[in-house]
Motif scaffolding. Structure first.
Motif, short mmCIF file in Angstrom:
data_model
loop_
_atom_site.label_atom_id
_atom_site.label_comp_id
_atom_site.label_asym_id
_atom_site.label_seq_id
_atom_site.Cartn_x
_atom_site.Cartn_y
_atom_site.Cartn_z
N VAL A 204 4.52 10.27 -6.00
CA VAL A 204 3.36 9.69 -5.30
C VAL A 204 3.62 9.96 -3.83
O VAL A 204 4.58 9.44 -3.27
CB VAL A 204 3.20 8.19 -5.57
N ASP A 205 2.79 10.81 -3.24
CA ASP A 205 3.07 11.32 -1.90
C ASP A 205 2.63 10.31 -0.83
O ASP A 205 1.44 10.13 -0.58
CB ASP A 205 2.34 12.65 -1.71
N PRO A 206 3.57 9.64 -0.17
CA PRO A 206 3.20 8.64 0.84
C PRO A 206 2.66 9.28 2.13
O PRO A 206 2.02 8.60 2.91
CB PRO A 206 4.52 7.91 1.10
N VAL A 207 2.92 10.59 2.31
CA VAL A 207 2.37 11.27 3.50
C VAL A 207 0.86 11.40 3.36
O VAL A 207 0.09 11.11 4.28
CB VAL A 207 3.04 12.65 3.70
N LEU A 208 0.41 11.82 2.17
CA LEU A 208 -1.03 11.92 1.93
C LEU A 208 -1.67 10.53 1.96
O LEU A 208 -2.73 10.33 2.55
CB LEU A 208 -1.28 12.61 0.59
N LEU A 209 -0.98 9.57 1.33
CA LEU A 209 -1.46 8.19 1.33
C LEU A 209 -1.63 7.68 2.77
O LEU A 209 -2.67 7.13 3.14
CB LEU A 209 -0.47 7.32 0.54
N ALA A 210 -0.61 7.88 3.60
CA ALA A 210 -0.67 7.40 4.99
C ALA A 210 -1.79 8.10 5.75
O ALA A 210 -2.50 7.49 6.54
CB ALA A 210 0.67 7.63 5.68
N SER A 211 -1.96 9.40 5.47
CA SER A 211 -3.01 10.16 6.17
C SER A 211 -4.39 9.60 5.84
O SER A 211 -5.22 9.40 6.73
CB SER A 211 -2.94 11.64 5.78
N ALA A 278 -5.84 -0.83 -0.65
CA ALA A 278 -6.76 0.00 -1.46
C ALA A 278 -6.33 1.46 -1.47
O ALA A 278 -6.41 2.13 -2.51
CB ALA A 278 -8.18 -0.14 -0.92
N GLU A 279 -5.86 1.96 -0.34
CA GLU A 279 -5.40 3.35 -0.32
C GLU A 279 -4.13 3.50 -1.15
O GLU A 279 -3.91 4.54 -1.78
CB GLU A 279 -5.18 3.83 1.12
N SER A 280 -3.29 2.47 -1.16
CA SER A 280 -2.10 2.52 -2.01
C SER A 280 -2.50 2.59 -3.48
O SER A 280 -1.95 3.38 -4.26
CB SER A 280 -1.21 1.29 -1.76
N LEU A 281 -3.48 1.77 -3.83
CA LEU A 281 -3.99 1.78 -5.20
C LEU A 281 -4.60 3.15 -5.53
O LEU A 281 -4.34 3.73 -6.59
CB LEU A 281 -5.03 0.67 -5.35
N ALA A 282 -5.38 3.67 -4.60
CA ALA A 282 -6.04 4.97 -4.82
C ALA A 282 -5.03 6.08 -5.02
O ALA A 282 -5.29 7.05 -5.74
CB ALA A 282 -6.96 5.29 -3.63
N SER A 283 -3.87 5.95 -4.38
CA SER A 283 -2.82 6.96 -4.53
C SER A 283 -1.92 6.71 -5.73
O SER A 283 -0.98 7.44 -5.97
CB SER A 283 -1.94 6.99 -3.27
N ASN A 284 -2.21 5.60 -6.45
CA ASN A 284 -1.36 5.21 -7.59
C ASN A 284 0.07 4.89 -7.15
O ASN A 284 1.05 5.25 -7.81
CB ASN A 284 -1.36 6.31 -8.66
N ALA A 285 0.18 4.19 -6.02
CA ALA A 285 1.49 3.82 -5.49
C ALA A 285 2.20 2.89 -6.46
O ALA A 285 1.56 2.07 -7.12
CB ALA A 285 1.33 3.13 -4.14
#
Ligand code: ZN
Ligand code: ZN
Length: 402
Positions: A204-211, A278-285
């Motif tokens: 799960v890419d936290p760089v894309l999630l953070a972006s 919500a972005e964490s959820l969207a990224s399947n964190a």
């Protein structure tokens, strides 16, 4: 015996101290308050000092000055420029400078106390001169209040203070109502799942999630508060990863939110947490983000009635055309905490600190060519800045003390 304000100022300027480390500054204050015969309460939230002058029946007026410097390397070239260094909370050796002008505040308040002591036969009430630690970091005012400030010093009926800035020396500017923004700071960790850069499907890419989160956060001001309102959401720091072919396990963000009223503040503060979750959820964190609500100052709200009253006083003392209105500023201050905790009105004004000669425009609009507060080149002229600061404090205090 009288205080040599010029010498006090240049000494303080040459020896700034970081937030929570204002030991020498506090000692200078104690020495002069002692000479002036005030009752002294020291050790307030560490380095804070109050001088109290009980002078008969009447209201209690609190005059506040902040004492701390900043981790900035001074480049002013002044004879009395700082060469001091300090250790910041991360243990790093840093240069220290009075880049926000708190040395002006301390000196002017000592000068005001001296004049109020000399004229004590003319007024009646209680004067409290409060020298506050750590305005620049982690809320010195909150710390004072948390430690029971008003059990140790008299509770004020009004709180007054000033801040030097890039306006013409010899002038003050004051704005009624919301004068400075509330600030809320967030320290965020977004969790992903690390792995090889060639196999994103097992990470799960936290760089894309953070972006995504950074972009989405900008929708809060643009889409969730009314156009007539204003606010700021700034992601001032973003850190993740070490190398091109490693997907890291987490990303860290530092976020600063500014607002001018409680409704906007609630929308932005709640919105930041919602977007991050919500972005964490969207990224399947694999985990919810950690969101630490750090430094938080309320709106600096100048009591409208008291502000207009003092505007008239300042005009009388400084001259009709030497009192301006800067409007509301997006910077933040913790002086309002001292007033709120006492249930007292606040008036907080800006003190011009730069040579008036080249000034051709209005007295209450920042000249973009002048160094701003926190700049390595911030160098107020000593006069008429100090004498104006003293006069403004004394006149404002006497308006209440008679
Ligand atoms: Zn500052
Ligand atoms: Zn400041």
């Amino acid at each position: 015996m009288s205080l040599d304000l010029h010498a006090i100022y240049t000494d303080l300027h040459a020896h700034p101290e970081l937030s929570w480390a204002e030991h020498r500054t506090g000692a200078v204050v104690v020495k002069h308050l002692g000479e002036l015969g005030l009752e002294i309460v020291a050790g307030l939230a560490g380095t804070g000092v109050a001088g109290i002058l009980r002078n008969g029946e009447g209201p209690t007026v609190l005059l506040r000055a902040d004492m701390d410097g900043l981790p900035v390397e001074e480049l002013t070239g002044l004879e009395y420029a700082s060469r001091e260094r300090g250790v910041d909370p991360d243990g790093i050796d840093v240069p220290v400078m009075h880049a926000c002008g708190h040395d002006v505040h301390v000196t002017a308040l000592l000068g005001a106390v001296e004049r109020l002591v000399a004229t004590r036969d003319e007024w009646s009430g209680t004067l409290v001169a409060l020298f506050q630690p750590a305005e620049e970091r982690d809320g010195g005012a909150q710390a004072l209040v948390r430690e029971g400030l008003y059990e140790r010093i008299p509770k004020p009926d009004i709180v007054l203070g000033q801040h030097v800035t890039g306006l013409p020396a010899g002038t003050v500017s004051v704005h009624a109502g919301a004068a400075m923004a509330a600030v809320d700071t967030f320290h965020v960790t977004l969790h992903g799942r690390g792995g090889h850069g060639s196999r994103p499907e097992v990470t799960v890419d936290p760089v894309l999630l953070a972006s995504h989160a950074v972009v989405r956060l900008q929708g809060l001001v643009a889409r969730e508060i009314a156009p007539a309102e204003t606010g700021v959401v700034t992601v001032g720091s973003i850190h993740a990863g070490t190398k091109s072919n490693i997907i890291p396990a987490e990303a860290r963000l530092e976020i600063s939110v500014r607002s001018f009223n409680d409704a906007t503040r609630d929308v932005l503060v709640d919105g930041v947490a919602r977007v991050l979750r919500a972005e964490s959820l969207a990224s399947n964190a694999p985990r919810e983000p950690e969101i630490v609500h750090g430094e938080s100052f309320p709106v600096t709200f100048n009591d409208p009635e008291a502000t207009e009253r003092l505007r008239g006083v300042f005009r009388g003392v400084l001259g009709e055309n030497r009192v301006g209105d800067l409007g509301r500023l997006s910077g933040s201050e913790d002086v309002g905490v001292l007033a709120a905790a006492a249930g007292a009105p606040l008036v907080y004004w800006f003190l011009g600190g730069f040579a008036p000669e080249p000034w051709t425009g209005p007295i209450d609009v920042f000249d973009p060519d002048l160094p701003s507060n926190h700049s390595a080149y911030f160098a107020p002229v000593i006069e008429p800045t100090l004498s104006t600061g003293v006069s403004a404090l004394v006149a404002a205090a006497r308006e209440y003390l008679g």
